[in-house]
Design a protein around this motif. Structure first.
Motif, mmCIF file in Angstrom:
data_model
loop_
_atom_site.group_PDB
_atom_site.id
_atom_site.type_symbol
_atom_site.label_atom_id
_atom_site.label_comp_id
_atom_site.label_asym_id
_atom_site.label_seq_id
_atom_site.Cartn_x
_atom_site.Cartn_y
_atom_site.Cartn_z
ATOM 1 N N CYS A 23 0.845 -1.192 0.000
ATOM 2 C CA CYS A 23 0.000 0.000 0.000
ATOM 3 C C CYS A 23 0.882 1.246 0.000
ATOM 4 C CB CYS A 23 -0.915 0.021 1.215
ATOM 5 S SG CYS A 23 -1.964 1.490 1.309
ATOM 6 N N GLU A 24 0.462 2.194 -0.834
ATOM 7 C CA GLU A 24 1.180 3.467 -0.908
ATOM 8 C C GLU A 24 0.170 4.603 -0.934
ATOM 9 O OE1 GLU A 24 3.499 3.854 -4.449
ATOM 10 O OE2 GLU A 24 4.229 5.842 -3.924
ATOM 11 N N GLN A 25 0.464 5.679 -0.216
ATOM 12 C CA GLN A 25 -0.404 6.865 -0.297
ATOM 13 C C GLN A 25 0.443 8.083 -0.676
ATOM 14 O OE1 GLN A 25 -0.431 9.574 2.100
ATOM 15 N NE2 GLN A 25 0.756 8.704 3.795
ATOM 16 N N HIS A 29 -0.103 12.028 4.156
ATOM 17 C CA HIS A 29 -0.688 11.738 5.467
ATOM 18 C C HIS A 29 0.331 11.097 6.392
ATOM 19 C CE1 HIS A 29 -5.093 11.643 3.834
ATOM 20 N NE2 HIS A 29 -4.605 12.863 3.943
ATOM 21 N N ASP A 30 0.060 11.244 7.710
ATOM 22 C CA ASP A 30 1.015 10.689 8.678
ATOM 23 C C ASP A 30 0.548 9.376 9.294
ATOM 24 O OD1 ASP A 30 0.167 13.025 11.414
ATOM 25 O OD2 ASP A 30 -1.035 11.573 10.309
ATOM 26 N N LYS A 52 5.340 5.849 10.875
ATOM 27 C CA LYS A 52 6.072 4.570 10.877
ATOM 28 C C LYS A 52 6.032 3.835 12.214
ATOM 29 C CE LYS A 52 10.160 5.888 9.538
ATOM 30 N NZ LYS A 52 11.561 5.588 9.196
ATOM 31 N N GLU A 53 5.307 4.372 13.177
ATOM 32 C CA GLU A 53 5.249 3.714 14.486
ATOM 33 C C GLU A 53 3.909 3.007 14.644
ATOM 34 O OE1 GLU A 53 5.797 6.399 17.735
ATOM 35 O OE2 GLU A 53 5.067 4.958 19.201
ATOM 36 N N ASP A 70 8.328 3.659 5.363
ATOM 37 C CA ASP A 70 8.266 5.111 5.515
ATOM 38 C C ASP A 70 6.806 5.486 5.641
ATOM 39 O OD1 ASP A 70 9.076 4.848 2.166
ATOM 40 O OD2 ASP A 70 7.119 5.643 2.790
ATOM 41 N N LYS A 71 6.527 6.744 5.922
ATOM 42 C CA LYS A 71 5.142 7.068 6.269
ATOM 43 C C LYS A 71 4.200 7.053 5.072
ATOM 44 C CE LYS A 71 5.086 12.104 6.292
ATOM 45 N NZ LYS A 71 4.765 13.297 7.089
ATOM 46 N N ALA A 72 4.742 6.876 3.876
ATOM 47 C CA ALA A 72 3.883 6.787 2.691
ATOM 48 C C ALA A 72 3.548 5.343 2.319
ATOM 49 C CB ALA A 72 4.560 7.473 1.508
#
Lengths: 117, 114
Positions: A23-25, A29-30, A52-53, A70-72
């Motif tokens: 999944c990628e956004q 967004h965080d 990422k947490e 990573d967050k994406a």
């Protein structure tokens, strides 16, 4: 430009196999999520990551392991697949406000339909 | 614990008539309430939300919902239904201290009859 994209869209596999869904956004967004929708359309959260947490880890078998490089991105790996894992898995993302207030709106991908034979 | 009830699996309404899709909730603390719509083979799309302020909230595609604290309800409404409104509708709830964990109802299938 797809905001939340998941691959693959369809996945048919045998019991006991291991599979991954990616999944990628591109919304910046965080926070990202995995939801499972069963054959009766019941939707249940599995995991949530913020920057990422891991922040939500519902009662899910440990055969399911999320990973956020990573967050994406938020990937879902499933080991030793069982018949009961057959479902549609949705990735989603959202963004906390500047004051860390919850804005609430989730953006969903189109889903990955997993069929375990 | 939080929960959402959508008492109707299926709602049928004639095109042009008003529609209501019901939702009641249970949550400790202040509720955050949402409606999402799912079209066939698609992901859920956000329609509207109540977090604070006016009890009547307006959202996408002419939909609105009213937060009723005494009845713990958040029913979705539209004054005049369109055939294109036919879809699966989900009510969802969370609360301010558990905001990241959105809990969905079981969904209501709306069919608008031409």
């Amino acid at each position: 430009d797809t905001a939340v994209s998941q691959t693959p869209k369809y996945l048919v596999t045998q019991m006991g196999n291991d599979k991954s869904i990616k999944c990628e956004q591109n919304l910046g967004h965080d926070t990202m999520y995995w939801y499972k929708q069963d054959s009766k359309k019941f939707l249940k959260i599995m995991f949530s990551y913020n920057n990422k947490e891991l922040i939500i880890n519902e009662t899910v078998p440990n055969r399911f392991s999320p990973k956020s490089p990573d967050k994406a991105h938020l990937n879902l790996h499933i080991n030793s697949l069982e018949l009961g894992d057959s479902a549609v898995y949705f990735c989603a993302s959202s963004q906390y406000g500047i004051e860390r207030e919850y804005t609430g709106e989730l953006f969903f991908g189109e889903g990955s339909r997993l069929t375990v034979l | 614990a939080q929960s959402v009830a959508q008492p109707e699996d299926q709602v049928n309404v004639a095109e042009g008539n008003p529609l209501t899709v019901k939702c009641t909730y249970s949550v400790s603390g202040n509720p955050y309430l949402f409606w999402y719509v799912q079209y066939p083979n698609r992901g859920l799309q956000f329609l509207l939300k109540y977090i604070t302020g006016d009890n009547l909230v307006k959202g996408s595609y002419g939909f609105e919902a009213e937060f009723n604290k005494s009845q713990t309800s958040f029913h979705l409404k539209k004054p005049s239904a369109l055939v294109s409104d036919s879809a699966l509708y989900f009510c969802a709830v969370t609360h301010e201290t558990g905001a990241n964990n959105l809990f969905f109802g079981t969904g209501t299938r709306l069919t608008v009859i031409p």
